[in-house]
Motif scaffolding. Structure first.
Motif, PDB file in Angstrom:
ATOM      1  N   SER B  85     -21.716 -29.351 -90.401  1.00 30.07           N
ATOM      2  CA  SER B  85     -21.069 -29.888 -89.211  1.00 30.07           C
ATOM      3  C   SER B  85     -21.870 -29.471 -87.993  1.00 30.07           C
ATOM      4  O   SER B  85     -21.324 -29.040 -86.998  1.00 30.07           O
ATOM      5  CB  SER B  85     -19.634 -29.370 -89.140  1.00 30.07           C
ATOM      6  N   LEU B  86     -23.196 -29.590 -88.105  1.00 25.77           N
ATOM      7  CA  LEU B  86     -24.065 -29.241 -86.984  1.00 25.77           C
ATOM      8  C   LEU B  86     -23.914 -30.281 -85.881  1.00 25.77           C
ATOM      9  O   LEU B  86     -23.555 -31.426 -86.141  1.00 25.77           O
ATOM     10  CB  LEU B  86     -25.519 -29.191 -87.455  1.00 25.77           C
ATOM     11  N   LEU B  87     -24.208 -29.870 -84.656  1.00 29.18           N
ATOM     12  CA  LEU B  87     -24.111 -30.799 -83.535  1.00 29.18           C
ATOM     13  C   LEU B  87     -25.421 -31.564 -83.421  1.00 29.18           C
ATOM     14  O   LEU B  87     -26.478 -30.966 -83.214  1.00 29.18           O
ATOM     15  CB  LEU B  87     -23.818 -30.031 -82.241  1.00 29.18           C
ATOM     16  N   PRO B  88     -25.372 -32.901 -83.569  1.00 24.05           N
ATOM     17  CA  PRO B  88     -26.611 -33.674 -83.628  1.00 24.05           C
ATOM     18  C   PRO B  88     -27.391 -33.683 -82.320  1.00 24.05           C
ATOM     19  O   PRO B  88     -28.561 -34.015 -82.327  1.00 24.05           O
ATOM     20  CB  PRO B  88     -26.129 -35.085 -83.996  1.00 24.05           C
ATOM     21  N   TRP B  89     -26.730 -33.329 -81.205  1.00 26.55           N
ATOM     22  CA  TRP B  89     -27.438 -33.380 -79.927  1.00 26.55           C
ATOM     23  C   TRP B  89     -28.068 -32.041 -79.573  1.00 26.55           C
ATOM     24  O   TRP B  89     -28.675 -31.901 -78.525  1.00 26.55           O
ATOM     25  CB  TRP B  89     -26.490 -33.813 -78.803  1.00 26.55           C
ATOM     26  N   LYS B  90     -27.895 -31.043 -80.429  1.00 31.70           N
ATOM     27  CA  LYS B  90     -28.489 -29.736 -80.139  1.00 31.70           C
ATOM     28  C   LYS B  90     -29.602 -29.449 -81.134  1.00 31.70           C
ATOM     29  O   LYS B  90     -29.494 -29.790 -82.311  1.00 31.70           O
ATOM     30  CB  LYS B  90     -27.431 -28.635 -80.214  1.00 31.70           C
ATOM     31  N   SER B  91     -30.651 -28.785 -80.660  1.00 29.01           N
ATOM     32  CA  SER B  91     -31.734 -28.391 -81.547  1.00 29.01           C
ATOM     33  C   SER B  91     -31.212 -27.327 -82.510  1.00 29.01           C
ATOM     34  O   SER B  91     -30.125 -26.781 -82.331  1.00 29.01           O
ATOM     35  CB  SER B  91     -32.902 -27.839 -80.738  1.00 29.01           C
ATOM     36  N   VAL B  92     -32.001 -27.039 -83.547  1.00 35.30           N
ATOM     37  CA  VAL B  92     -31.598 -26.065 -84.559  1.00 35.30           C
ATOM     38  C   VAL B  92     -31.246 -24.721 -83.923  1.00 35.30           C
ATOM     39  O   VAL B  92     -30.186 -24.155 -84.181  1.00 35.30           O
ATOM     40  CB  VAL B  92     -32.724 -25.913 -85.600  1.00 35.30           C
ATOM     41  N   VAL B  93     -32.117 -24.244 -83.031  1.00 38.53           N
ATOM     42  CA  VAL B  93     -31.886 -22.914 -82.452  1.00 38.53           C
ATOM     43  C   VAL B  93     -30.622 -22.919 -81.576  1.00 38.53           C
ATOM     44  O   VAL B  93     -29.841 -21.957 -81.587  1.00 38.53           O
ATOM     45  CB  VAL B  93     -33.143 -22.414 -81.678  1.00 38.53           C
ATOM     46  N   ASP B  94     -30.382 -24.023 -80.880  1.00 32.32           N
ATOM     47  CA  ASP B  94     -29.178 -24.096 -80.043  1.00 32.32           C
ATOM     48  C   ASP B  94     -27.915 -24.256 -80.884  1.00 32.32           C
ATOM     49  O   ASP B  94     -26.836 -23.805 -80.483  1.00 32.32           O
ATOM     50  CB  ASP B  94     -29.288 -25.237 -79.029  1.00 32.32           C
ATOM     51  N   ASN B  95     -28.038 -24.923 -82.040  1.00 32.77           N
ATOM     52  CA  ASN B  95     -26.903 -24.990 -82.962  1.00 32.77           C
ATOM     53  C   ASN B  95     -26.535 -23.595 -83.458  1.00 32.77           C
ATOM     54  O   ASN B  95     -25.364 -23.232 -83.503  1.00 32.77           O
ATOM     55  CB  ASN B  95     -27.246 -25.878 -84.156  1.00 32.77           C
ATOM     56  N   VAL B  96     -27.557 -22.821 -83.827  1.00 28.65           N
ATOM     57  CA  VAL B  96     -27.303 -21.465 -84.314  1.00 28.65           C
ATOM     58  C   VAL B  96     -26.671 -20.625 -83.208  1.00 28.65           C
ATOM     59  O   VAL B  96     -25.800 -19.797 -83.454  1.00 28.65           O
ATOM     60  CB  VAL B  96     -28.616 -20.827 -84.819  1.00 28.65           C
ATOM     61  N   ALA B  97     -27.089 -20.899 -81.957  1.00 30.88           N
ATOM     62  CA  ALA B  97     -26.622 -20.083 -80.835  1.00 30.88           C
ATOM     63  C   ALA B  97     -25.257 -20.514 -80.316  1.00 30.88           C
ATOM     64  O   ALA B  97     -24.736 -19.912 -79.376  1.00 30.88           O
ATOM     65  CB  ALA B  97     -27.644 -20.143 -79.703  1.00 30.88           C
ATOM     66  N   LEU B  98     -24.649 -21.542 -80.934  1.00 30.38           N
ATOM     67  CA  LEU B  98     -23.418 -22.116 -80.390  1.00 30.38           C
ATOM     68  C   LEU B  98     -22.309 -21.063 -80.184  1.00 30.38           C
ATOM     69  O   LEU B  98     -21.684 -21.009 -79.134  1.00 30.38           O
ATOM     70  CB  LEU B  98     -22.922 -23.238 -81.306  1.00 30.38           C
ATOM     71  N   GLY B  99     -22.096 -20.236 -81.208  1.00 31.04           N
ATOM     72  CA  GLY B  99     -21.053 -19.216 -81.106  1.00 31.04           C
ATOM     73  C   GLY B  99     -21.336 -18.212 -79.998  1.00 31.04           C
ATOM     74  O   GLY B  99     -20.422 -17.707 -79.344  1.00 31.04           O
ATOM     75  N   LEU B 100     -22.629 -17.933 -79.776  1.00 31.79           N
ATOM     76  CA  LEU B 100     -23.010 -16.991 -78.721  1.00 31.79           C
ATOM     77  C   LEU B 100     -22.810 -17.623 -77.351  1.00 31.79           C
ATOM     78  O   LEU B 100     -22.458 -16.954 -76.378  1.00 31.79           O
ATOM     79  CB  LEU B 100     -24.471 -16.577 -78.904  1.00 31.79           C
ATOM     80  N   GLN B 101     -23.005 -18.952 -77.312  1.00 30.64           N
ATOM     81  CA  GLN B 101     -22.741 -19.690 -76.074  1.00 30.64           C
ATOM     82  C   GLN B 101     -21.256 -19.600 -75.732  1.00 30.64           C
ATOM     83  O   GLN B 101     -20.883 -19.335 -74.593  1.00 30.64           O
ATOM     84  CB  GLN B 101     -23.165 -21.148 -76.264  1.00 30.64           C
ATOM     85  N   PHE B 102     -20.403 -19.781 -76.754  1.00 29.66           N
ATOM     86  CA  PHE B 102     -18.957 -19.683 -76.532  1.00 29.66           C
ATOM     87  C   PHE B 102     -18.583 -18.278 -76.085  1.00 29.66           C
ATOM     88  O   PHE B 102     -17.637 -18.093 -75.325  1.00 29.66           O
ATOM     89  CB  PHE B 102     -18.193 -20.041 -77.810  1.00 29.66           C
ATOM     90  N   ALA B 103     -19.320 -17.291 -76.576  1.00 31.34           N
ATOM     91  CA  ALA B 103     -19.004 -15.903 -76.219  1.00 31.34           C
ATOM     92  C   ALA B 103     -19.509 -15.550 -74.830  1.00 31.34           C
ATOM     93  O   ALA B 103     -19.251 -14.457 -74.336  1.00 31.34           O
ATOM     94  CB  ALA B 103     -19.611 -14.955 -77.251  1.00 31.34           C
ATOM     95  N   GLY B 104     -20.254 -16.495 -74.207  1.00 33.61           N
ATOM     96  CA  GLY B 104     -20.673 -16.284 -72.835  1.00 33.61           C
ATOM     97  C   GLY B 104     -22.000 -15.556 -72.673  1.00 33.61           C
ATOM     98  O   GLY B 104     -22.314 -15.063 -71.588  1.00 33.61           O
ATOM     99  N   GLU B 109     -30.802 -14.555 -74.079  1.00 37.49           N
ATOM    100  CA  GLU B 109     -30.302 -13.578 -75.047  1.00 37.49           C
ATOM    101  C   GLU B 109     -29.853 -14.264 -76.334  1.00 37.49           C
ATOM    102  O   GLU B 109     -30.155 -13.832 -77.449  1.00 37.49           O
ATOM    103  CB  GLU B 109     -29.133 -12.830 -74.406  1.00 37.49           C
ATOM    104  N   ARG B 110     -29.129 -15.393 -76.176  1.00 36.17           N
ATOM    105  CA  ARG B 110     -28.604 -16.047 -77.372  1.00 36.17           C
ATOM    106  C   ARG B 110     -29.717 -16.738 -78.158  1.00 36.17           C
ATOM    107  O   ARG B 110     -29.671 -16.812 -79.373  1.00 36.17           O
ATOM    108  CB  ARG B 110     -27.468 -17.002 -77.030  1.00 36.17           C
ATOM    109  N   ARG B 111     -30.762 -17.191 -77.458  1.00 36.77           N
ATOM    110  CA  ARG B 111     -31.886 -17.797 -78.176  1.00 36.77           C
ATOM    111  C   ARG B 111     -32.641 -16.735 -78.980  1.00 36.77           C
ATOM    112  O   ARG B 111     -33.069 -16.988 -80.099  1.00 36.77           O
ATOM    113  CB  ARG B 111     -32.844 -18.471 -77.189  1.00 36.77           C
ATOM    114  N   ASP B 112     -32.801 -15.563 -78.398  1.00 35.79           N
ATOM    115  CA  ASP B 112     -33.473 -14.465 -79.113  1.00 35.79           C
ATOM    116  C   ASP B 112     -32.708 -14.119 -80.381  1.00 35.79           C
ATOM    117  O   ASP B 112     -33.286 -13.979 -81.452  1.00 35.79           O
ATOM    118  CB  ASP B 112     -33.583 -13.225 -78.213  1.00 35.79           C
ATOM    119  N   ARG B 113     -31.399 -14.012 -80.223  1.00 34.60           N
ATOM    120  CA  ARG B 113     -30.555 -13.650 -81.374  1.00 34.60           C
ATOM    121  C   ARG B 113     -30.582 -14.769 -82.422  1.00 34.60           C
ATOM    122  O   ARG B 113     -30.671 -14.495 -83.619  1.00 34.60           O
ATOM    123  CB  ARG B 113     -29.132 -13.396 -80.868  1.00 34.60           C
ATOM    124  N   ALA B 114     -30.527 -16.014 -81.972  1.00 34.55           N
ATOM    125  CA  ALA B 114     -30.560 -17.157 -82.898  1.00 34.55           C
ATOM    126  C   ALA B 114     -31.886 -17.190 -83.649  1.00 34.55           C
ATOM    127  O   ALA B 114     -31.932 -17.510 -84.839  1.00 34.55           O
ATOM    128  CB  ALA B 114     -30.348 -18.461 -82.126  1.00 34.55           C
TER     129      ALA B 114
END
Lengths: 284, 262
Positions: B85-104, B109-114
């Motif tokens: 259920s990946l988001l088709p409009w986000k790149s792989v790294v941004d999909n992985v970082a989605l939860g970190l984005q929600f966490a603010g 930082e979230r790209r590094d972690r992703a």
């Protein structure tokens, strides 16, 4: 157990001639190229037009020759028509359709999204929208004039009403097409309701919304001529109606051509917008 | 510890009848445990996972995670879905970082972690690709990395490899074990493949349908052996493995016969 006859990997043998390339025949048009055929058909149409008018098969009053229409473009551009220059006519029409589209988009998208998300909003708004949107705009045009007068307001309101429905309905369809798994995935990643809406619902509905906007512009151009029937002194639609009263068929053709070009340009613009904003459309 | 205690679920079917989807299921997932629920479709295993994820309320019973009662979805439970259920409009790294984005977290930082997580699942080369450019196996790796991103207490996996070809599937199972060994996450895993269940589980729940319930439990250690040796072949060929496989096959078939007879 079957016997192993030969366990060596089979390597491709050297070949001298270029191989014959084959492909599975597709059904229907699929992605076969059609541009050359379309251009040929357009040239054939122009040729037929020229031939019919040249041979006098149809009265000149009804069908001017292509080169006369071409000349008339120059005349209308230089001298204007019915008391306004050509650019004033075009600007008046563009202004109405762009303002109407802006209002329809700003109102239609949030209302449509709300109707897709909320039972009460859907229940309350469904009846009026489903009732009015299949009506031809010309049928409620008299009401617009009676209620709003003959100024810009009634014209733009008519256009807004015509363009609102496809945008609103497509925004609703966009929310409906949202897969539950996508929502659940976001919730289990800690999305708040607002984050869910902004990061998941809105982008998921965007392809459908853009399709709705494209359809709305199509309907908008169709309604424009009707809107400009209301005591106008400017506008491409007015120009056409005015020319028709004097049987100036060539000017009618010029007006039709301008509307066609504008409508085509808007559709192409939205398609480009779709390619930029939703490149993933239809791919997942 | 994740504790599922006498969990029952009743659905209202469309024709008005009541469907008993889950019948008093109880089990625990300890630290570092992988509990696998195995069964045919309709045995309630997905219902169970949805309840643990908080997508579905229980009719009876309780679910607690480290003492907290589970009632809604949350970032403490990462979910990997059957259909990605990946988001088709986000790149792989941004999909992985989605939860970190929600966490603010900030973008950097979230790209590094992703990126770290993509390294864990072996996908750093595809960080800037889009989901529709990836194969099914790669997408599920992104799904795993995404579920791990908010550092959940447990990973819930709903037949994540069910749609993959058998070669890719084996690679993904090995990858999952290596991820598990390195992150020490608890895992609740659903499958209908006996081999997969045996290979991955530290505990196996065999489930049977109508109503969905646990009919047999096994303690397993093949996954520990694999984590230690990395030798899949000898594990799958070991008599222990094949005997257990046949035993479970018999249990599943019996459950099926019982159902047809009833």
């Amino acid at each position: 157990m079957s016997d192993i006859i030969e366990a060596r990997p089979i390597t491709a043998s050297q070949r001298e001639a270029e191989p014959k390339l084959v492909r599975m025949p597709s059904f229907g048009v699929a992605d076969k190229p059609t541009i050359a055929i379309s251009i040929g058909a357009a040239i054939a149409c122009l040729g037929l037009w020229w031939l019919v008018s040249r041979l006098g098969l149809v009265s000149h009053l009804f069908l001017p020759r292509p080169d006369e229409v071409w000349t008339q473009i120059g005349v209308v551009y230089r001298d204007g028509y019915a008391g306004a220059s050509l650019s004033e006519h075009i600007f008046a029409s563009l202004f109405r359709i762009v303002v109407a589209a802006a209002i329809a988009i700003v109102v239609g998208i949030p209302v449509g999204l709300l109707m897709g998300l909320n039972r009460w909003a859907k229940g309350i708004l469904d009846t009026p929208i489903e009732f009015y949107w299949p009506l031809p705009p010309l049928s409620y045009l008299p009401l617009m004039i009676i209620w709003l007068g003959i100024g810009e307001t009634s014209k733009i309101t008519l256009l807004v009403l015509a363009m609102f429905a496809p945008i609103c309905l497509s925004a609703q369809a966009g929310v409906r097409s949202l897969p539950l798994e996508r929502v659940n995935a976001a919730r289990s990643l800690g999305a708040s309701r607002l984050q869910l809406f902004i990061s998941i619902v809105l982008p998921s509905a965007l392809p459908e919304i853009l399709t709705g906007v494209r359809i709305a512009f199509g309907i908008g151009w169709g309604t424009l001529v009707a809107a400009e029937l209301i005591a106008s002194t400017r506008g491409i639609g007015f120009m056409i109606m005015s020319a028709s009263q004097f049987l100036a068929t060539d000017v009618v053709f010029v007006g039709i051509g301008i509307i066609a070009i504008c409508a085509f340009a808007f559709t192409a613009g939205i398609r480009i917008l779709e390619a930029v904003l939703v490149p993933w459309k239809g791919k997942l | 510890m994740l504790q599922v205690d006498h969990a029952s679920v009743f659905f209202a079917a469309r024709d008005g009848r009541t469907v008993h989807a889950l019948d008093r299921v109880s089990f625990n997932i300890p630290e570092r445990g992988i509990v696998v629920a195995l069964g045919a479709s309709g045995c309630g295993k997905s219902t169970l996972l949805n309840a643990i994820a908080g997508f579905l309320p229980l009719s009876e019973g309780t679910i607690t995670l480290d003492g907290r009662s589970v009632s809604r979805p949350g970032a403490d439970r990462g979910v990997v879905f059957q259909k990605d259920s990946l988001l088709p409009w986000k790149s792989v790294v941004d999909n992985v970082a989605l939860g970190l984005q929600f966490a603010g977290l900030g973008r950097r930082e979230r790209r590094d972690r992703a990126f770290e997580l993509l390294r864990l699942v072996g996908l750093t080369d595809f960080a800037n690709a889009f989901p529709y450019e990836l194969s099914g196996g790669m997408r599920q790796r992104v799904g795993i990395a995404r579920a791990l991103a908010p550092d959940p207490d447990i990973l819930l996996m709903d037949e994540p490899f069910g749609a993959l070809d058998s070669l890719t599937r084996e690679q993904m199972q090995e990858l999952l074990v290596s991820v598990w060994a390195r992150t020490d996450k608890r895992i609740f895993f659903i499958t209908h493949s006996i081999e997969e269940a045996l290979f991955l589980g530290t505990e196996l729940l065999v489930m049977s349908p109508r109503p969905g319930r646990v009919v047999a439990r096994f303690e397993l250690d093949f996954v520990h052996r694999f984590a230690a040796s990395g030798d899949t072949k000898s594990i799958l060929a070991s008599p222990e493995f094949t005997n257990l496989r046949e035993e479970i096959r018999a249990i599943l078939h019996n459950a099926d016969d019982f159902r047809s007879a009833a």
